[in-house]
Design an enzyme around this catalytic site. Structure first.
Site, PDB file in Angstrom:
ATOM      1  CB  CYS A 244      44.132  -4.330  -2.315  1.00 57.62           C
ATOM      2  SG  CYS A 244      45.175  -4.413  -4.063  1.00 57.62           S
TER       3      CYS A 244
ATOM      4  CG  HIS B 158      41.985  -6.508  -6.095  1.00 55.87           C
ATOM      5  ND1 HIS B 158      42.328  -5.280  -5.286  1.00 55.87           N
ATOM      6  CD2 HIS B 158      40.841  -6.972  -5.666  1.00 55.87           C
ATOM      7  CE1 HIS B 158      41.248  -5.153  -4.287  1.00 55.87           C
ATOM      8  NE2 HIS B 158      40.535  -6.431  -4.482  1.00 55.87           N
TER       9      HIS B 158
END
Lengths: 481, 891
Positions: free
Chosen positions: A113, A429
């Protein structure tokens, strides 16, 4: 002879005579006179169906005084439009993508990510895209190594794929070349690729691109990346002990926003980041002494990147720890007071112009005589339109247009935010939030793009466990003179 | 008066006064031990007297005996009036019950013995052991005096014992004559004393309701009938029919014809309907009857026996044929000022969504345009004007045709048919608008025009039969889409008419080996609609044969479900009549057998509230099946169909569905939202709304789709702001999923159906009557929704138009004696259940005063707020004729 009444639309025609010996066509001709509906379009309901032209009256059993109903119009018959209508469903996939108003997401290949969000943020710079598409033409020059070349090509391909596709794109090729070029991204942990620092990825990728996109021939805009992102800083290095003073210049790709206890706002952080202390050997004292370094911006980029220095190496835990402090950032950033004197002088005129235009938009009259205000108005409108357009068109600083040159104003608009959620740089994230050309904000959470509200974008400023801005990018607001 | 309740001071007034003075001095602790001794002087006196009487009764001297008995009776009678506790004399006589009983046994037959029996009968009220029925026993041997003289409580107790005794004797098959005499007395007593409910209960227990007819009078027949009709809902067949029969007879007896007609319609007894017409002599009232029949949506021919005068008959027939519906509806619309046409965008209200709505795409999306077509059709239904289809064509672009062609292929069918919806009930204008589409060579458009003709004629009958004349020709055309358009159009236009001519043209299609499956499916469905609830053997046979002829592969098709459904509709609400056909269905291919079984069962018992069938269906839903079985969907829908008729059962069904949702298999879960939608159709209950809202975000997209459609159904025609908001949010949540977005749009169209003037509820007349055609329309749509992907999201989206069968204005429009609308003040409020309540209770609560025409929401009732007029029907719904009140005086 029978007498019937005929109902047509809302009208009733009384006392129409039927001669049972003549075919119904004659009756229809009678009705034609009354209604103007041609016989072939008349539908007359009788028992058991419609009245046929050649039917036998006796078989139909129409009684004297019966009410008949007629349907039919003299209206034009509907025709299909000559140009067939194209439906979105029939369009090929690429064209469907443009109807969504934003491009596709990227598939997470296992802790990628950081890479996905970096790519999405950089992709929002149209100038970079066009520079990349030109890269194919220029080809690989000798001073670019093989892996950089491959990464550049992979970036170009990936950007292209994203624009064409409706569904999420898998960036496998790009990832492989990235890892080849920068082996540090191949770190494994428990057999899985580790989460990486997006900032590192951002910096490295941009550096590589800047290397490979350097035109072989030395022309003015030789370094496209530098022209887009580079910030020139002029620093005054000052030693308090000896009173020595020197100045130096450097070029960086991003400004740092240092986060300390006093910093609540991006602006303060930036100011903080431009001041520093360093130790170096003082020629006057003949020993190392403490120098103060104060930097000011000497030239402005089209895209100003700001990195929030949220991570620091924490020795106790042996990892990059995160500062969760809330640091607000505006949608519109003015960095006038961070600029050097020279630059400020240059900026003044365009800024005045911008202010006038905005004042006009709000309905304020500029201080001028009523006579030429009309002229000015139209002028200003034209130019404001121009600048509005220019923000979407590939334009670089100093590029000339028909109406005049575009100038930096020192005012920047937020265009993308790369956020991090989690407690350390190597975990958690990363998500990209990108403003589209249509003015809408899209959150790219790997393969799921979703629409966001603008007011929610400024809420990514930290202070909790929600996504918080890590790298943000501003686009310069230009004004034509 | 008294500062506090005193445990001992119940009884007569004198006692209470005495007690009042004592209260302050009383110590609560002492209360216990003064039971015996603490009797007041008066009580003590009474007790001693009674004891004396008991002794005297046993005296051999008959004179003395008689005097004692008389006195005892006096005492008891004087006290039984109040029943808040055991009356004093009874209490004091308790210890002597055994003695008296014993003495009575040994007494010689005489008047005295009877007298004593009477007293024992009263004493048994408190003394008799459970199940002994001693009170009744002594009563029967007693003097048969006036039963009421012993007070209400005694009579009620006696009634209970009679009921018990009756069942015992029924079992023994012994005579019940003596009981019936008593019943006579009790009923007469109850009916005179505002206890109609008890009288009815007793008569139901002894199965002799006919007795009621003798005892009802002007003052109590309303309450009696009210109780009878609501009790009928909870009785098993055929008792319920019997009860309603009595109610009908009572209403006829008191010339309360509108109510009698209501019951006749409920019983589906045309003989009774006719009787109402022949018994009534007032033409104006007959007009009102015609309005009631037209609302029920049945086909009814008036004959000279019912209305003698030809001109009058024609006028009344016009009302029955619903020809004035469009006019009335437009009057309402103009009064409420909602004539202005609305566009789908006005409904979507995308501007209220912040940034979520996708930017207007440059190309038209066929699916979104189709959704807009439906939304436009539903929202502007019946108004005769809209902004897409009826706008006059420009000379340059011909914009009337424009929107039509913004729909793709089969989408054009729905677009052309939407004209029928917009011009709903206005046959003349509708046919004029649709005419031009008959002359194209584009088959989907012709199909749509045919369907449109059917929709325009929905519920309207016309002597010229324009729908049959126009559509008849197209039934056997080559193109199957045109055929389907014509067949479905006929089904909608002639639903419930039992038209032989159509039967003879549609039946051959069913057994035509060459006909494609979809044509057969729609033909079966249309026949089911036309013969809804008729139990027609011939049609049933044709559909059964058609089902048997289907190949294994065809049975797996989504559309095949319309065959069993068509069959089921024939038996809609007809209960046992279905059994023969259900037997036959057991021989079908196993792929369809259970599906057929469930559909037949649920249709036959639809609207009956039959608890046993609900249990059967629930058991089906609870099973965990192998893959491929699909009969649980109709079982879940059936649950709703059976339970929907009555409030209590409805609430229970909603709760059971909640369980089914938690434990059921996926295919059951998919049907649950639809079942909820049916239960609360056009009645947005907040709890159901919340459940559906939750399900609309379900991970299973089919559950979500049915939940969204159901949100539309429960809010249909209500403009409910909360549902509208939910759907708006869903439209942004699902903006990328074309299928779900389509469902959201349809639901939005439904919620704003007729701009809030319509309802889909098949129930009317204060929820008593169930319009069979309306239910058929809804059930068909729900069955289609069981396989959303292949039917509604496929190319058969026009099944959505089946809803037109259920669409009715939810209005109350008052007209004068010349049937011209007049405006009078009315109170509209929440209906209150007044069944079994004494006196003249308020029938509505929380009312507001409006002037007619007014809208009535689910559960609302209206009453006139003026005495100037008298309504000709007590049920103020739909068209109401007002007569001037001759006794009215201006204040």
């Amino acid at each position: 002879m029978l007498t019937v009444s005929v109902k047509w639309q809302k009208k009733v025609f009384e006392g129409i005579e039927i001669d049972p010996t003549l075919p119904p066509y004659v009756f229809k001709a009678q009705l034609y006179d009354l209604t103007g509906v041609p016989p072939e379009r008349q539908k007359i309901m009788v028992k058991g169906g419609l009245l046929k032209d050649d039917a036998d009256w006796s078989a139909i059993g129409v009684k004297d005084g019966q009410k008949l109903m007629m349907m039919g119009t003299a209206d034009e018959i509907v025709k299909a439009p000559e140009k067939a209508i194209v439906f979105a469903e029939d369009l090929p996939e690429e064209e469907q993508a443009t109807h969504l108003g934003y491009s596709a997401g990227l598939v997470n290949l296992g802790n990628t990510c950081y890479m996905n969000s970096t790519v999405q943020c950089l992709k929002s710079v149209p100038e970079l895209k066009s520079a990349l598409s030109n890269y194919a033409l220029t080809g690989r020059s000798n001073d670019v190594d093989q892996t950089s070349h491959m990464l550049t090509v992979a970036t170009r391909e990936l950007f292209g794929d994203l624009d064409r596709s409706v569904n999420a794109v898998s960036p496998t090729q790009f990832w492989m070349t990235l890892r080849k070029k920068f082996p540090q991204f191949s770190q494994l942990q428990n057999g899985m690729h580790m989460q990486q620092d997006a900032e590192e990825c951002w910096t490295q990728l941009l550096y590589t691109l800047s290397q490979s996109l350097k035109a072989p021939a030395s022309s003015e805009d030789s370094d496209a990346v530098k022209a887009l992102f580079g910030v020139n800083l002029r620093s005054r290095v000052h030693c308090q002990e000896s009173g020595e003073e020197s100045s130096e210049t450097e070029s960086v790709y991003s400004l740092k926003c240092h986060i300390s206890h006093e910093v609540n706002h991006l602006h303060e952080g930036l100011k903080h980041g431009l001041k520093g202390e360093l130790e170096k050997t003082s020629p006057a004292l003949g020993r190392t002494a403490l120098y103060l370094k104060e930097s000011l911006i000497d030239s402005l980029p089209s895209y100003l990147t700001v990195q929030f220095v949220r991570f620091f190496w924490k020795r106790e835990t042996n990892q990059k720890a995160k500062i969760l402090r809330k640091v607000d950032y505006p949608l519109e950033l003015d960095i006038f007071d961070l600029c050097s004197e020279d630059l400020r002088k240059k900026l003044e005129a365009p800024r005045q112009k911008l202010r006038d235009e905005e004042g006009k938009k709000l309905g304020l009259q500029p201080k001028s005589s009523s006579k030429d205000s009309d002229v000015k108005m139209t002028d200003a409108e034209a130019s404001s339109n121009e600048s509005g357009e220019s923000s979407t068109v590939t334009q670089q600083e100093g590029a000339s247009s028909e109406k005049g040159t575009l100038h930096m104003t020192g005012i920047y608009d937020l265009v993308s935010v790369l956020t991090h959620k989690g407690r350390s740089a190597d975990s958690g994230h990363y998500v990209a939030w990108v403003k589209q050309e249509s003015g809408k904000w899209i959150q790219y959470d790997d393969s799921h793009p979703s629409l966001q509200r603008e007011e929610d974008i400024t809420k990514l400023s930290g202070g909790g466990d929600w996504h918080m801005a890590y790298i943000i990018m501003y686009k310069a607001r230009l004004v034509s003179m | 008066m008294a500062p506090g309740p005193d445990p001992n001071s119940v009884g007569d007034g004198a006692k209470r006064d005495e007690a009042t003075t004592k209260v302050p001095s009383k110590d609560p602790k002492k209360k216990d031990d003064k039971k015996e001794e603490d009797l007041s002087e008066e009580d003590l006196q009474l007790k001693q007297n009674l004891e004396l009487y008991v002794e005297r009764v046993q005296d051999p001297n008959p004179e003395l005996q008689k005097a004692a008995l008389e006195s005892m009776r006096q005492e008891i009678r004087a006290s039984t009036s109040s029943m808040t506790s055991v009356p004093k004399p009874l209490k004091f006589l308790r210890p002597h019950y055994g003695t008296l009983k014993e003495f009575h046994k040994n007494m010689a037959e005489s008047d005295l013995k009877k007298l004593l029996a009477d007293i024992l009968s009263v004493l048994a009220l408190t003394m008799s052991a459970e199940g002994e029925r001693e009170s009744l026993g002594y009563r029967l041997t007693g003097s048969e005096g006036d039963i009421g003289s012993w007070g209400h409580e005694y009579v009620r107790n006696l009634a209970g014992e009679i009921a018990e005794e009756y069942t015992v004797r029924q079992g023994e098959e012994s005579s019940i004559e003596d009981l019936m005499d008593l019943v006579q007395q009790i009923v007469a007593f109850h009916m005179k004393h505002n206890a109609e409910t008890e009288a009815v209960d007793l008569l139901m227990d002894v199965e002799d309701l006919d007795l009621l007819l003798e005892h009802v009078d002007r003052t109590n027949f309303r309450r009696t009938c009210n109780y009878l009709t609501s009790a009928a809902k909870y009785l098993p067949g055929p008792d319920d029919m019997l009860v309603l029969d009595i109610a009908y007879m009572i209403y006829i007896k008191f010339e309360e014809y509108p109510n009698a007609l209501q019951i006749a319609l409920f019983l589906d007894n045309m003989q009774y309907v006719k009787q109402v017409f022949t018994s009534c002599t007032d033409l104006l009232r007959k007009k009102q009857f015609c309005y009631m029949i037209s609302r029920h949506g049945i086909t009814f021919e008036l004959d000279p026996e019912m209305v003698e005068n030809d001109v009058d008959r024609e006028m009344l027939q016009d009302i029955v044929n619903n020809t004035k519906l469009s006019e009335g509806y437009l009057t309402l619309a103009r009064d409420i000022e909602v004539m202005e046409a609305k566009t789908p965008e006005d409904i979507y209200k995308a501007h209220l969504l912040d940034g979520r709505a996708s930017s207007g795409p440059s190309a038209d999306s066929a699916r979104q345009n189709l959704a807009a077509t439906f939304v436009n059709a539903f929202v502007n239904a019946g108004f005769g004007q809209d902004k897409l289809m009826t706008v006059p064509s420009d000379s340059t672009s011909g914009s009337a045709g424009n929107w039509l062609f913004k729909n793709k292929e089969h989408g054009k069918t729905s677009a052309a048919a939407s004209l029928g919806m917009i011009l709903l009930w206005d046959v003349d204008a509708g046919l004029t608008h649709l005419d031009k589409y008959f002359h194209t060579n584009d088959n989907p458009i012709i199909a749509g025009a045919l369907l449109g003709v059917g929709i325009v004629n929905c519920g309207i009958k016309n002597d010229c039969d324009p729908a049959l004349a126009l559509l008849g020709e197209y039934i056997d055309k080559e193109d199957s889409s045109v055929r389907i358009g014509a067949i479905m159009g006929l089904g909608i236009a002639y639903a419930g008419s039992q038209n032989d001519q159509i039967k003879s043209s549609l039946s051959p299609i069913l057994n035509d080996a060459k006909a494609p499956l979809d044509v057969i499916a729609f033909a079966a469905l249309s026949l089911g609609m036309i013969y809804v609830g008729s139990c027609n053997e011939e049609v049933a046979q044709s559909i059964i044969f058609a089902l048997m002829d289907r190949s294994e592969a065809e049975l797996g098709e989504a559309l095949t479900r319309f065959l069993p459904l068509g069959l089921g509709l024939l038996y809609l609400g007809k209960q046992e009549s279905v059994e023969a056909t259900a037997e036959v269905s057991k021989t079908f291919n196993e792929k369809i057998r259970k599906y057929c079984d469930m559909t037949l069962l649920s249709c036959a018992y639809a609207g009956t509230g039959n608890v046993l069938k609900v249990q059967d269906l629930l058991a089906q839903c609870g099973e965990h099946l192998e893959k491929g079985d699909n009969h649980q969907g109709p079982a879940v829908l059936g649950l709703a169909m059976v339970a929907m008729s009555e409030e209590l059962g409805l609430d229970m069904a909603i709760r059971s569905l909640e369980r089914v949702l938690q434990y059921g298999e996926q295919n059951v879960r998919r049907a649950v939202p639809l079942a909820l939608g049916l239960l609360c159709i056009s009645n947005p209950k907040v709890t159901v709304m919340d459940t559906l809202s939750r399900l609309s975000h379900d991970t299973d997209s089919e559950v979500a789709m049915s939940a969204i459609i159901s949100l539309g159904l429960i809010g249909a025609g209500t403009n409910n702001a909360r549902i509208a908001g939910m759907l708006r949010n869903l439209s942004s949540y699902y903006y990328k999923d074309a299928s779900l977005l389509f469902c959201v749009r349809i639901a939005q169209g439904l919620v704003h159906m007729g701009k809030g003037l319509l309802t889909l509820s098949p129930f009317h007349s204060e929820r008593l009557l169930l319009s069979p055609t309306a239910l058929a329309g809804i059930v068909t749509l729900l069955h289609a929704c069981l396989d959303m992907k292949s039917i509604i999201l496929g190319k058969y989206h026009f099944v959505l138009y089946f809803l037109v069968l259920a669409m009715q204005p939810r209005m109350m429009l008052t007209v004068d004696e010349n049937l011209k609308p007049i405006s009078v003040p009315v109170r509209v409020g929440q209906a209150v259940d007044v069944v079994g309540q004494a006196g003249r209770p308020k029938t509505i609560t929380g009312f507001q005063t409006h002037s007619t025409p007014v809208l009535l929401a689910a559960g609302e009732r209206a009453e006139l707020a003026t005495d100037k007029y008298i309504p000709l029907s007590p049920i103020l719904e739909g068209f109401i004729i007002l007569k001037e009140n001759p006794d009215y005086r201006e204040e």
